[in-house]
Design a protein around this motif. Structure first.
Motif, PDB file in Angstrom:
ATOM      1  N   THR A 110      19.772   4.065  -3.782  1.00 35.79           N
ATOM      2  CA  THR A 110      20.502   5.212  -4.302  1.00 35.79           C
ATOM      3  C   THR A 110      20.982   4.923  -5.722  1.00 35.79           C
TER       4      THR A 110
ATOM      5  N   TYR B 238      23.187   6.586  -9.042  1.00 41.94           N
ATOM      6  CA  TYR B 238      24.147   7.646  -9.334  1.00 41.94           C
ATOM      7  C   TYR B 238      24.787   7.407 -10.698  1.00 41.94           C
TER       8      TYR B 238
ATOM      9  N   LEU C 204      17.158   7.991  -3.408  1.00 39.88           N
ATOM     10  CA  LEU C 204      18.120   9.071  -3.601  1.00 39.88           C
ATOM     11  C   LEU C 204      18.801   8.910  -4.952  1.00 39.88           C
ATOM     12  N   TRP C 205      19.028  10.045  -5.640  1.00 40.11           N
ATOM     13  CA  TRP C 205      19.833  10.013  -6.865  1.00 40.11           C
ATOM     14  C   TRP C 205      20.865  11.140  -6.822  1.00 40.11           C
TER      15      TRP C 205
ATOM     16  N   VAL D 123      29.355   7.526  -4.625  1.00 36.27           N
ATOM     17  CA  VAL D 123      28.550   8.035  -3.521  1.00 36.27           C
ATOM     18  C   VAL D 123      29.457   8.889  -2.637  1.00 36.27           C
TER      19      VAL D 123
END
Length: 579
Positions: free
Chosen positions: A28, A30, A178-179, A185
């Protein structure tokens, strides 16, 4: 939600720009951005992973996964590309969490009661999509990256079991990235997905024996595609090429309205460079020539430092956008997904600064060496390009079935495959290299080979293609390549025209042909009638010890003359009909 320590190798280069972790086993990324939250869930599966017979299965999973989410205030969509599938959503943090959770829940338990409906939706979507480029098929055949040239054939026959298995093995946590545009998160994520493995992008298949090559295309369009190594130099070259084409073909030549080029990553190591120019029919030869000349100039090294500096300046502008980390998240996520190196902004700037005119010159040669053109008009053999194969190298041996509509065409059904023989050469599909075979209840079969060649067997259009012969084909094609299509309306089933009557044949003859035919008949009939008594006289004379040879010669002269003239008249009639 569980959060791990690392997402993927190489991401430490993004320190201070993009944060990374794992969420329930999913890498992930972000980074913060002003405004609503946007997220994207990538899976490393796309059209190029399918077969022609199952094409559309990834798209079908995408549609089924989004069905239960319905209409919400959050903007969301799904995309199925060649090498990945993306679920995208923008909204409040709570809406984004709810959407991602809903997608993953649906992937774990697809609403298979919607299977038939979603199949029809995909076929409707395809019918409104318009024409697609055939160059992927010419380059790769009917496999892998070539499948983007085809309709999603699998939507006719995919079973619920096949779709469930595809989702369970390809839409897994190990095969995802996932971004999220956020500085953290979000809480409440439930991205539980089955365990699996990361699938590398499929290896490219090759249907072109030699490049540079060309194929005939529609009037008004010139298109080039080439496969190059992924590099900063190649991305800059695409910009230089696009600008050069625009300058040469529009500003200087006045031949084109649109002239452009594009660089698009394909997998971890390769990208596709595409260039395009349009033209009016009366100017298309000039556009083709100018297009090739522009590329030849760049290959010859006539690239100015100004052209390079201009392209580099435009590339550097991407780093001037606000919230750079968030803006670059999709690109970084795709790099992680495909296994490509991850470069931070400073590294990318350094690579841009290091590109030289000589580097662009090398890329120009790389582009030409792998080039595939689609051109109207006279082709490109004059430029050193080879016409892509239009026919197979050989035909199979087997039973021969002449066409009932074209005397120059014959269908051959053999133990190894089927061939369609015509004046310009055979088209062959071998049973051990079938990408798909569609079947119809009326007996029609259409076989597509790995190389993209297609042979369609219509029983009504070939002599002797019986149900038993169709059964031979069915038994030889691998079951996994068979796609059953629905029955056609009676009026849609092709049929050979009924043989013309004698009156119809007579009406189709020209006046000269009728005269030749009448002459042949008027000479042949009396000649044959005279032949009977002449033979009697001849055999009667031959019974004597001393036959009257003079009499025999006299009676044979007129009948021989008539029959010779009749033969010449028939030959003249046949010769005229063949012209």
């Amino acid at each position: 939600m569980t959060v791990g320590l690392t997402a993927a190798p190489g991401l430490d280069t993004l320190a201070g720009l993009v944060s990374h972790t794992t969420v329930q086993g999913i890498p992930t990324l972000y980074a913060p951005r002003q405004g609503e939250t946007t997220a994207g869930l990538f899976f490393r599966v796309g059209r190029a992973d399918e077969t022609l017979a199952t094409s559309g299965i990834t798209h079908l999973v995408e549609h089924l996964a989004l069905h239960r989410l319905g209409l919400t205030d959050a903007h969301h969509n799904g995309t199925t590309a060649n090498a990945y599938t993306l679920f995208h959503v923008t909204g409040s943090e709570a809406e984004v969490v709810a959407h991602l959770n809903g997608v993953c829940a649906a992937l774990r338990d697809l609403p298979m009661e919607r299977l038939e409906t979603e199949r029809e939706i995909l076929r409707t979507e395809a019918s409104g999509r318009g024409s697609v480029s055939q160059l992927p098929m010419w380059r790769h055949g009917a496999r892998g990256y070539g499948l983007s040239s085809y309709n999603e054939m699998g939507t006719w026959s995919l079973t619920a079991e096949q779709v469930r298995d595809w989702a369970a093995t390809r839409f897994t946590r190990e095969n995802a990235v996932l971004w999220i545009t956020s500085d953290h998160v979000p809480e409440g994520l439930d991205l539980s997905l089955p365990a699996g493995t990361r699938f590398p992008a499929p290896a490219a298949t090759d249907a072109l024996p030699v490049t540079p090559a060309f194929v005939p295309g529609d009037d008004g369009h010139v298109l080039l595609t080439s496969v190059v190594r992924r590099s900063t130099a190649a991305s800059l070259f695409a910009d230089v090429l696009g600008r050069a084409l625009f300058h040469d073909l529009r500003q200087e030549g006045g031949y084109s309205y649109s002239a452009e080029a594009d660089y698009s990553p394909r997998d971890a190591d390769h990208a596709v460079l595409t260039a395009y120019a349009d033209a009016l029919p009366k100017k298309q030869d000039a556009v083709v020539g100018g297009f090739v000349d522009t590329l030849a100039r760049l290959r010859a090294g006539r690239i100015t430092q100004t052209e390079l500096d201009s392209a580099r300046a435009r590339a550097l502008k991407v780093f001037d956008v606000p919230d750079l980390g968030a803006a670059a998240l999709p690109s970084y996520a795709v790099s992680v997904l495909l296994g490509h190196r991850v470069l931070g902004p400073e590294q990318q700037r350094a690579e841009l600064a290091a590109v030289t005119v000589g580097d662009l010159h090398e890329v120009a040669h790389e582009v030409w060496d792998a080039a595939l053109f689609q051109v109207p008009g006279r082709g490109l053999d004059w430029a050193g390009c080879t016409l892509a194969p239009q026919h197979s190298e050989e035909s199979v041996t087997g039973t021969r079935h002449p066409s009932l509509t074209n005397d120059a065409v014959t269908l051959v059904v053999g133990a190894e495959g089927v061939s369609l023989e015509g004046p310009r050469g055979p088209v062959t599909v071998r049973y051990d290299a079938v990408s798909a075979m569609t079947t119809r209840p009326d007996g029609a079969r259409s076989l597509t080979g790995h190389d993209g060649f297609n042979v369609t067997v219509e029983p009504n259009l070939f002599r002797g293609v019986t149900p038993a012969k169709i059964a031979e084909i069915d038994a030889a094609v691998p079951p996994e390549a068979v796609v059953a299509l629905p029955a056609r309306e009676p009026g849609q089933i092709p049929a050979a025209p009924a043989p013309p009557t004698t009156k119809q044949k007579w009406r189709k003859l020209t006046a000269a042909d009728r005269k030749r035919l009448l002459t042949a008949v008027l000479l042949t009939v009396p000649g044959l009638l005279m032949l009977v008594p002449v033979l009697r006289i001849t055999f009667g004379e031959l019974q004597y010890d001393t036959p009257d040879t003079g009499r025999i010669v006299v009676v044979w002269i007129p009948v021989t003359l008539l029959l010779v003239l009749a033969y010449r008249a028939v030959a003249a009639f046949r010769s005229a009909r063949r012209r």
